[in-house]
Design a protein around this motif. Structure first.
Motif, short mmCIF file in Angstrom:
data_model
loop_
_atom_site.label_atom_id
_atom_site.label_comp_id
_atom_site.label_asym_id
_atom_site.label_seq_id
_atom_site.Cartn_x
_atom_site.Cartn_y
_atom_site.Cartn_z
N PHE A 73 3.67 -1.42 3.58
CA PHE A 73 4.77 -1.52 2.39
C PHE A 73 4.72 -3.03 2.08
O PHE A 73 5.55 -3.01 1.01
CB PHE A 73 5.99 -0.66 2.85
CG PHE A 73 5.61 0.57 3.06
CD1 PHE A 73 5.58 1.67 1.82
CD2 PHE A 73 5.59 1.05 4.22
CE1 PHE A 73 5.28 2.83 2.39
CE2 PHE A 73 5.42 2.48 4.47
CZ PHE A 73 5.30 3.41 3.32
N ALA A 74 4.08 -3.88 2.58
CA ALA A 74 4.43 -5.30 2.30
C ALA A 74 4.27 -5.65 0.49
O ALA A 74 4.71 -6.26 0.09
CB ALA A 74 3.40 -6.05 3.11
N LEU A 75 3.12 -4.97 0.16
CA LEU A 75 2.94 -5.05 -1.48
C LEU A 75 3.83 -4.46 -2.18
O LEU A 75 4.19 -4.87 -3.19
CB LEU A 75 1.38 -4.61 -1.94
CG LEU A 75 1.09 -4.92 -3.09
CD1 LEU A 75 0.84 -6.51 -3.36
CD2 LEU A 75 -0.20 -4.51 -3.24
N TYR A 76 4.37 -3.52 -1.92
CA TYR A 76 5.52 -2.83 -2.51
C TYR A 76 7.03 -3.63 -2.39
O TYR A 76 7.57 -3.65 -3.53
CB TYR A 76 5.81 -1.61 -1.86
CG TYR A 76 4.70 -0.39 -2.32
CD1 TYR A 76 4.88 0.38 -3.40
CD2 TYR A 76 3.67 -0.12 -1.48
CE1 TYR A 76 3.89 1.41 -4.18
CE2 TYR A 76 2.91 0.71 -1.77
CZ TYR A 76 2.94 1.38 -3.00
OH TYR A 76 2.04 2.52 -3.27
N ARG A 77 7.04 -4.49 -1.42
CA ARG A 77 8.24 -5.37 -1.41
C ARG A 77 8.20 -6.77 -2.29
O ARG A 77 9.26 -7.25 -2.57
CB ARG A 77 8.70 -5.57 0.06
CG ARG A 77 9.27 -4.54 0.75
CD ARG A 77 9.68 -4.79 2.32
NE ARG A 77 8.83 -5.25 3.00
CZ ARG A 77 7.81 -4.41 3.89
NH1 ARG A 77 8.08 -3.14 4.09
NH2 ARG A 77 7.17 -5.03 4.86
N ARG A 78 6.87 -7.01 -2.48
CA ARG A 78 6.88 -7.98 -3.17
C ARG A 78 7.33 -7.71 -4.74
O ARG A 78 6.97 -6.82 -5.33
CB ARG A 78 5.42 -8.40 -3.40
CG ARG A 78 4.96 -9.00 -2.04
CD ARG A 78 3.43 -9.45 -1.92
NE ARG A 78 2.76 -10.04 -3.09
CZ ARG A 78 1.67 -10.38 -3.33
NH1 ARG A 78 0.79 -9.85 -2.59
NH2 ARG A 78 1.14 -10.92 -4.44
N ASP A 79 7.75 -8.85 -5.44
CA ASP A 79 8.10 -8.64 -7.11
C ASP A 79 6.94 -8.26 -7.71
O ASP A 79 6.90 -7.69 -8.80
CB ASP A 79 8.81 -9.72 -7.52
CG ASP A 79 10.32 -9.90 -6.81
OD1 ASP A 79 10.83 -8.94 -6.30
OD2 ASP A 79 10.59 -11.05 -6.70
N TYR A 80 5.51 -8.80 -7.34
CA TYR A 80 4.55 -8.87 -8.18
C TYR A 80 3.11 -8.50 -7.28
O TYR A 80 3.35 -9.40 -6.32
CB TYR A 80 4.42 -10.04 -9.09
CG TYR A 80 5.58 -10.55 -10.09
CD1 TYR A 80 5.78 -9.57 -11.21
CD2 TYR A 80 6.46 -11.48 -9.67
CE1 TYR A 80 6.86 -9.90 -11.93
CE2 TYR A 80 7.51 -11.59 -10.57
CZ TYR A 80 7.76 -10.92 -11.73
OH TYR A 80 9.11 -11.16 -12.33
N THR A 81 2.32 -8.13 -7.98
CA THR A 81 0.97 -7.88 -7.28
C THR A 81 -0.15 -9.03 -7.41
O THR A 81 -0.45 -9.76 -6.40
CB THR A 81 0.36 -6.72 -7.90
OG1 THR A 81 1.02 -5.45 -7.92
CG2 THR A 81 -0.92 -6.27 -7.19
N TYR A 82 0.40 -9.67 -8.73
CA TYR A 82 -0.56 -11.08 -8.94
C TYR A 82 0.22 -11.96 -9.25
O TYR A 82 1.22 -11.90 -9.83
CB TYR A 82 -1.69 -10.60 -10.15
CG TYR A 82 -2.42 -9.28 -9.90
CD1 TYR A 82 -3.35 -9.19 -9.06
CD2 TYR A 82 -2.14 -8.15 -10.57
CE1 TYR A 82 -4.19 -8.01 -8.87
CE2 TYR A 82 -2.87 -7.08 -10.59
CZ TYR A 82 -3.94 -7.01 -9.32
OH TYR A 82 -4.61 -5.84 -9.40
#
Length: 146
Positions: A25-34
């Motif tokens: 779920f780390a990517l989901y917790r970030r505000d942006y993917t790129y």
């Protein structure tokens, strides 16, 4: 046995210094993917039911001349948000997201629709069938751009 299996990933990474735990779920917790420039565009359907916020970025080149892509969609319903990540592979593109966006960037002269956040959001909304091929701009509203 069940207790051991639940602790196995932690035990393995503790014993092997080169391994790191995987966080799904780390990517989901970030505000942006790129990285790069970002924008948010609200989609409001004509029937008023549902809606979403499209999160866009310029994954290859920021600023003028950089192509925009929809990187995630936040569906907002009844006070909760369901975030969905958007990747080219989801559309049957058989290459990495990085390679795909590099290709789009190199073709940016022929993809004028991706030169602005609104154009990329409109292309996405038409692609997924939210709005018809002609029209629909009124269903989209720029919320923020940085």
């Amino acid at each position: 046995m069940n207790e051991w299996s639940e602790n196995a990933p932690d035990m393995i990474t503790e014993r092997n210094e080169i391994l790191k735990s995987y966080d799904a779920f780390a990517l989901y917790r970030r505000d942006y993917t790129y990285g790069g420039a970002h924008a948010e565009i609200e989609y409001a359907p004509e029937d008023g039911i549902g809606g979403a916020v499209l999160v866009l970025s310029q994954p290859v080149k920021s600023g003028k001349g950089g192509v925009w892509c929809v990187e995630r969609v936040k569906y907002i319903r009844d006070g909760w948000t369901d975030t969905r990540l958007v990747f080219p592979a989801g559309d049957g593109i058989d290459m990495t997201a990085e390679a795909y966006y590099q290709k789009l960037q190199s073709e940016s002269g022929t993809r004028k629709d991706l030169q602005t956040p609104m154009g990329a959001a409109l292309a996405y909304a038409r692609h997924v069938g939210w709005i018809p091929e002609n029209g629909g701009e009124a269903n989209l509203r720029l919320i923020s751009q940085s």
